[in-house]
Design a protein around this motif. Structure first.
Motif, mmCIF file in Angstrom:
data_model
loop_
_atom_site.group_PDB
_atom_site.id
_atom_site.type_symbol
_atom_site.label_atom_id
_atom_site.label_comp_id
_atom_site.label_asym_id
_atom_site.label_seq_id
_atom_site.Cartn_x
_atom_site.Cartn_y
_atom_site.Cartn_z
ATOM 1 N N LEU A 867 -9.689 -31.517 15.632
ATOM 2 C CA LEU A 867 -8.331 -31.552 15.150
ATOM 3 C C LEU A 867 -7.618 -32.876 15.364
ATOM 4 O O LEU A 867 -6.887 -33.487 14.464
ATOM 5 N N LYS A 868 -7.786 -33.512 16.432
ATOM 6 C CA LYS A 868 -7.424 -34.832 16.793
ATOM 7 C C LYS A 868 -8.140 -35.588 15.879
ATOM 8 O O LYS A 868 -7.189 -36.817 15.007
ATOM 9 N N GLU A 869 -9.346 -35.747 15.383
ATOM 10 C CA GLU A 869 -9.948 -36.702 14.408
ATOM 11 C C GLU A 869 -9.366 -36.347 13.152
ATOM 12 O O GLU A 869 -9.312 -37.342 12.237
ATOM 13 N N LYS A 870 -9.016 -35.244 12.859
ATOM 14 C CA LYS A 870 -8.401 -34.660 11.509
ATOM 15 C C LYS A 870 -7.354 -35.505 11.385
ATOM 16 O O LYS A 870 -6.996 -36.148 10.312
ATOM 17 N N ALA A 871 -6.367 -35.713 12.473
ATOM 18 C CA ALA A 871 -4.996 -36.136 12.330
ATOM 19 C C ALA A 871 -5.134 -37.701 12.399
ATOM 20 O O ALA A 871 -4.434 -38.090 11.420
ATOM 21 N N VAL A 872 -6.265 -38.259 12.674
ATOM 22 C CA VAL A 872 -6.549 -39.803 12.677
ATOM 23 C C VAL A 872 -7.042 -39.955 11.190
ATOM 24 O O VAL A 872 -6.489 -40.981 10.844
ATOM 25 N N GLN A 873 -7.737 -39.205 10.494
ATOM 26 C CA GLN A 873 -8.108 -39.162 9.285
ATOM 27 C C GLN A 873 -6.911 -38.889 8.218
ATOM 28 O O GLN A 873 -6.739 -40.064 7.364
ATOM 29 N N VAL A 874 -6.036 -38.303 8.573
ATOM 30 C CA VAL A 874 -4.771 -37.936 7.699
ATOM 31 C C VAL A 874 -3.598 -38.942 8.026
ATOM 32 O O VAL A 874 -3.322 -39.525 7.221
ATOM 33 N N TRP A 875 -3.314 -39.453 9.191
ATOM 34 C CA TRP A 875 -2.280 -40.258 9.572
ATOM 35 C C TRP A 875 -2.617 -41.676 9.965
ATOM 36 O O TRP A 875 -1.518 -42.326 10.291
ATOM 37 N N ASP A 876 -3.733 -41.988 10.136
ATOM 38 C CA ASP A 876 -4.425 -43.224 10.498
ATOM 39 C C ASP A 876 -4.147 -43.274 11.808
ATOM 40 O O ASP A 876 -4.034 -42.325 12.639
#
Length: 1138
Positions: A867-876
């Motif tokens: 989920l943290k990686e997903k946050a990085v994908q979405v929010w930079d």
């Protein structure tokens, strides 16, 4: 007549003869009124309750005079019966207390009562408004007698059963329905078992039937699903019988019958609903009360709601008319005719749908409908233009949509935004920022407009407000939202109010729950406290200890202190010991009424005081606070009052030692004879039901008692694994495998579904997915077992339509990923997604659900990393994240590395507060957060305000000793209680303790209130300081401080100090600490665990035990139900002796 009543009657006569020897008493039976003659016969036969009822009947229409007493005695004299005063009292109490403690005998008495006596009993209990009965110059407190009777476990059950058996034969049906309503409303629905309908009369008068139906409607939420179905069948059966409908094509469901059914209308079948004529459904919808009724059908299903909507549409009502929409109640939550719907009508529907949060289940469908209507409502307009007319659907707006709003639009819609339930904290942060951007200056006026958005105001903004505005906030209704603020925000408000230098006028004015945030340091500077100003304030125990001691010096009447709200938390053993025997007994009710506020140590002190001054009349539950051996003093004849008394308290909060609890429960089992015979035994047990041993649950609860016991077990939050296994086995024996359960059974057994294996639950997931998901959603605050969560997961997954991922991440091609609908339905069961499913989630799905995902407690580290990686994908990268991003992450933030935490913008203490609320940080992560805040905010340690310290939370534990030494004393002293909740290392606590010495002086000068305030900081005491601490202070350590004491320091406590710990602190001693103790120290620890009082161990012989009297009511206490006739007869005697 049995020999026993004759003996009692003989004793009665002897006494009366003695008491009136000097009086001339008429000797003719003709001198005595027939009703009093009948009463005398009941006395002779030992039917004391019947005698009382005859007396009440006589007194209701005759004036009582002293010569009547003479005539009664003359009659008894003529029958050659006599007794003494002592035997009269003992006989009355022993015989008649059975009606209080064995209500089955009360039931039998009322079965045998004649019609007039029964009528008198019913009217006295339920209709008679008299609180007192006067027999010449003697006043009997009927109100207290009635109150005690109706509050006695089991008495209500007897009254319920006898009302069903006899009332409709003796009284008119309207009176009986009113009595039934009163009994049932006092029963929490447990009396409404499915078989009740077999006992209801079939020929009720129309008005009585309607009134009884209304009672069942009022108790709908407290009634089991099985009983709801049974009651519906009974109501529907009566309505069908009285209906003129003939043939299958004509429905008995008229407009009036729908109104009579009320909430039971949701039990109509689809076929019955579809047969309702358009005229009747139209007439029903036109009723003024129809909307109110439809607003309460919380458990309606989508299928039934659609059927009702279809029938309403078939009438003359236009389903696209605003007036019609307003009449639909909760049916509007299932509105489906969206084709060609215009924006105005969509907004009307959205406004009505704010009530849909009350539905039991089906919320995912509601959210989808709101989203569709939101799109229609904003089709040709911008969000800025429509914001105030979208009702609570705006909760579904994404961060980017909220960011696109103008400050002017938010300001214009604030009257809507400030009432909407369900905002995520990240949304509140964004909207508050928009609102305040328009306001420029924060004042009482604009703060008072914010409502539920108030927690979005930054701590610094609160601190920057004018003090007079903040004081006005605390005096206004805005203060209702203060409990929603973070600890840092609350401290920001408090510090601004107090720091201006006039603390004495400010502290006293702080109201309610907010008062408990005031530091002990500030309280000690205040001189304006009195009992009156404290009554509505919440107090920490340290505050209460200080204030009770302060006010006891100027307040001479104990009742003023003991009735001052939560001030009773501060009463000490010395205060209790200082009360005289009479004063203690007179004021004990204050302690009993506030038992939940008292610590185990305080209850232990009360128990010893009661033992000293009046052990014969001691409240039975207090025996559990004394050493275990004192329980042996409870004779079999006193088991019922012992069980009732113990069942009214929470045993876990009173008895903390597992060994002692085992002794208490063995006594309970002994009293029960290891079995639960019937429903009355369940009534008597109360909260003790949650402590039944597994063997008793499995084999000892009779089939007759099982349904009532199961109703009670639903509310037991902490059953042991053995108890849970026993409940599961019993459920399988009684109800079979879950695959054979009906929908009603599944609903009723909902809380117990967590006891079953995944295989056993698979059929429930297939047959009743909605019930399973609703059960899961009601388990707030509890993390269910994995098998249960997997069953919920399967029930959602198998009904979901998911698309393959389009995410660019490696390995995501073709992976079926969670949808927003899935995530919303699953709740805690989202923990069943594989990390790959979470990583491959669509970006829009993540954006819309990040707050929900961040709240899932069961995610593993690999899932959080995905989920943290997903946050990085979405929010930079994290360096680009803003406060609302970080706040929305919740537990996902735990996956951030130390370097990633260092990239975050942590300049706001509110951002740091949201991170510090997580309790699973590593030391390295915590240091990164602390360092990030100091660097980004530009503060040095010595610049930190009290609210900064509070907001940093557990990260303070990762400060080095030099940094701690730089914290300003003026800021530290007002947040000591907050820091005292932290579980820091020994050397950090020692450094905090050194700072505490600057505030409160040398440890040898500390009081109990100071030790309570310090919390875990007190564990920083050195072995030398601990050795010289007065043993009387030992109970005032917080249990967390005891646990934090290093083993090698804890062992330095003397035997007397350990013995004085008190039960709660003794229970906090860890196995490692215990392992360091000598044999004498271990003996002292056992004394403390057992609730021993040193001088009693030394002075009282081992055989000491309470000398139980036949009755357990203390001098001056209200007289229970069983003693009514005895007391009334004693009144007659006393009059004759005057």
């Amino acid at each position: 007549m049995s020999q026993e009543p004759r003996t009692y009657a003989l004793l009665l006569f002897l006494f009366l003869s003695y008491g009136v020897a000097s009086l001339r008493i008429p000797n003719s039976r003709q001198d005595l009124h027939p009703l009093l003659q009948k009463m005398a016969e009941e006395i002779i036969d030992g039917n004391y309750l019947m005698a009382l009822l005859d007396l009440i009947q006589f007194q209701s229409s005759h004036m009582w005079t002293s010569d009547l007493s003479h005539r009664v005695v003359a009659y008894l004299n003529s029958r050659n019966v006599a007794f003494t005063i002592l035997s009269l009292q003992a006989t009355m109490e022993t015989h008649l207390e059975q009606r209080l403690y064995q209500p089955q005998k009360l039931l039998q008495d009322l079965r045998e009562a004649d019609a007039q006596q029964f009528r008198t009993a019913m009217k006295y209990l339920w209709e008679d408004k008299r609180d007192h009965m006067e027999l010449e110059d003697i006043i009997i407190d009927l109100g207290e007698i009635r109150k005690q009777a109706l509050q006695s476990p089991g008495v209500n059950r007897s009254l319920f059963l006898i009302t069903l058996e006899r009332c409709f034969q003796v009284l008119n049906s309207l009176e009986c329905v009113e009595i039934l309503g009163k009994v049932l409303r006092g029963s929490s629905g447990s009396f409404l078992q499915p078989d009740i309908t077999d006992r209801l009369p079939q020929d009720l008068h129309e008005d009585a039937f309607k009134n009884l139906s209304a009672v069942f409607k009022d108790l709908y939420d407290q009634t089991s699903a099985h009983s709801q179905q049974a009651l519906y069948s009974w109501i529907a059966g009566v309505l069908q019988t009285s209906s003129n409908a003939t043939g299958d094509s004509v429905s008995w469901v008229s407009a009036e019958n729908l109104w009579i059914l009320g909430r039971y209308m949701v039990h109509l079948s689809l076929e019955e609903i579809m047969k309702i004529s358009p005229v009747e459904i139209g007439l029903f919808i036109s009723y003024d009360n129809a909307t109110k009724q439809l607003d309460t059908v919380y458990d309606i299903t989508p299928e039934l709601a659609q059927a009702f909507l279809e029938r309403i549409g078939s009438s003359n009502f236009d389903m696209r008319n605003t007036s019609t929409i307003h009449r639909l109640g909760l049916l509007v939550c299932f509105y489906s005719d969206l084709e060609l719907l215009d924006a105005t009508m969509a907004q009307v529907l959205l406004h009505q749908m704010i009530k849909c949060s009350h539905l039991r289940g089906f919320q995912a469908g509601v959210q989808k409908l709101k989203a569709d209507l939101l799109n229609i409502a904003t089709e040709n307009q911008t969000l800025n233009e429509t914001l105030g007319s979208l009702s609570d659907a705006i909760v579904g707006l994404t961060h980017s949509q909220l960011e696109s709003l103008s400050p002017e639009a938010v300001h214009g819609a604030i009257s809507t935004l400030n009432q909407v339930p369900g905002w995520a904290k990240s949304q509140v942060v964004l909207l508050s920022a928009k609102y305040l951007a328009h306001e420029k200056v924060l004042s009482f006026h604009n703060i008072s407009q914010m409502g539920v958005l108030l927690p979005g105001v930054s701590t610094q903004a609160f601190y920057s407000m004018e003090r007079r505005d903040l004081e006005q906030v605390l005096r206004s209704t805005v203060s209702l939202h203060m409990s929603d603020l973070s600890p840092a925000q609350q401290q920001g408000v408090l510090s601004k109010i107090i720091e201006a230098g006039d603390a004495t006028s400010s502290v006293v004015e702080i109201q309610g729950a907010f008062f408990k945030e005031v530091s002990l340091f500030d309280l000690r500077r205040e001189s304006g406290f009195n009992v009156t100003v404290l009554k509505e304030k919440e107090l920490r125990r340290s505050q209460a200890l200080f204030l009770y001691e302060l006010l006891s010096k100027t307040t001479r009447r104990p009742e003023e202190l003991l009735s001052a709200g939560q001030l009773v938390k501060g009463v000490t053993c010395s205060h209790i010991d200082a009360l005289s025997a009479d004063s203690f007994l007179a004021h004990f009710q204050y302690f009993e009424n506030n038992l939940s506020l008292l610590s185990p140590y305080q209850v232990n002190c009360l128990a010893w005081k009661y033992w000293e001054v009046s052990r014969s009349f001691m409240q039975p539950f207090l025996l559990a606070a004394l050493p275990a051996r004192y329980l042996a003093s409870v004779p079999a004849s006193r088991c019922v009052p012992f069980l009732i008394s113990l069942g009214k308290i929470h045993l876990d909060s009173l008895v903390l030692d597992s060994h002692k609890k085992s002794v208490v429960l063995r006594k309970v089992q002994q009293c029960l004879n290891n079995s639960i015979a019937d429903e009355y035994t369940v009534d008597i047990m109360g909260n003790l039901l949650c402590h039944l041993p597994a063997a008793v649950i499995h084999h000892g609860v009779s089939p007759k008692a099982w349904a009532t016991a199961l109703h009670g077990l639903r509310h037991c939050a902490d059953l042991s694994p053995e108890q849970k296994a026993a409940v599961r086995l019993r459920l399988l024996e009684q109800h079979g495998l879950p695959q054979n359960w009906t929908a009603e059974m599944t609903k009723d057994l909902g809380p117990f579904l967590v006891l079953f294996s995944g295989d056993e639950l698979s059929s429930v997931a297939t047959k009743f997915p909605d019930i399973l998901q609703q059960t899961a959603s009601e388990m707030a605050g509890v993390l269910p077992p994995k098998d249960f969560l997997w069953a919920v997961f399967v029930s959602v997954r198998d009904r979901s339509v998911r698309s393959p991922s389009t995410a660019p991440s490696p390995g995501c091609r073709g992976v079926e990923v969670p949808s927003s609908d899935d995530i919303f339905r699953l709740g805690e069961a989202n923990a069943c997604w594989a990390p790959q499913h979470l990583l491959c989630m669509e970006e829009d799905t993540f954006i819309r659900n990040v707050d929900l995902l961040g709240a899932v407690r069961g995610f593993s580290h690999p899932q959080l990393m995905a989920l943290k990686e997903k946050a990085v994908q979405v929010w930079d990268m994290p360096c680009y994240w803003r406060e609302h991003h970080i706040v929305s992450l919740g537990r996902i933030a735990l996956a951030l590395s130390e370097s990633e935490l260092g990239q975050l913008d942590l300049s706001s203490i509110d951002t740091v507060t949201s991170l510090s609320q997580q309790s699973e940080w590593t030391s390295g992560q915590a240091k990164s957060i602390l360092q990030g805040f100091l660097e980004d905010s530009g503060y040095r340690i010595q610049d930190l305000k009290s609210f900064h310290l509070v907001g940093l939370g557990a990260t303070l534990c990762d400060m080095n000793l030099t940094e701690i030494s730089h914290i300003k004393i003026s800021e530290f002293r007002v947040v000591i209680a907050r820091i005292g909740h932290l579980l820091c290392s020994t050397h950090v606590l020692a450094e905090f303790k050194r700072k505490a010495e600057v505030v409160f002086g040398d440890p040898t000068e500390w009081s109990g209130s100071v030790l309570q305030e310090l919390g875990t900081i007190a564990a920083g005491l050195t072995k030398e300081e601990l050795r010289v601490l007065d043993k009387d202070l030992m109970p005032y350590f917080q249990p967390s401080a005891i646990r934090c004491l290093p083993d090698e320091i804890f062992k330095e406590l003397s035997e007397d100090q350990i013995a004085a710990l008190g039960p709660q602190n003794a229970a906090a001693v860890t196995p490692a600490q215990r392992g360091q103790l000598s044999v004498p120290q271990l003996q002292s620890l056992q004394w403390a665990l057992d609730g021993a009082k040193m001088r009693f161990w030394l002075d009282v012989p081992p055989s000491a035990s309470p000398m139980w009297t036949p009755s357990s009511h203390s001098p001056g206490a209200s007289i229970p139900l069983g003693l009514w006739p005895g007391c009334l007869l004693l009144v007659l005697v006393l009059q004759l002796m005057q």
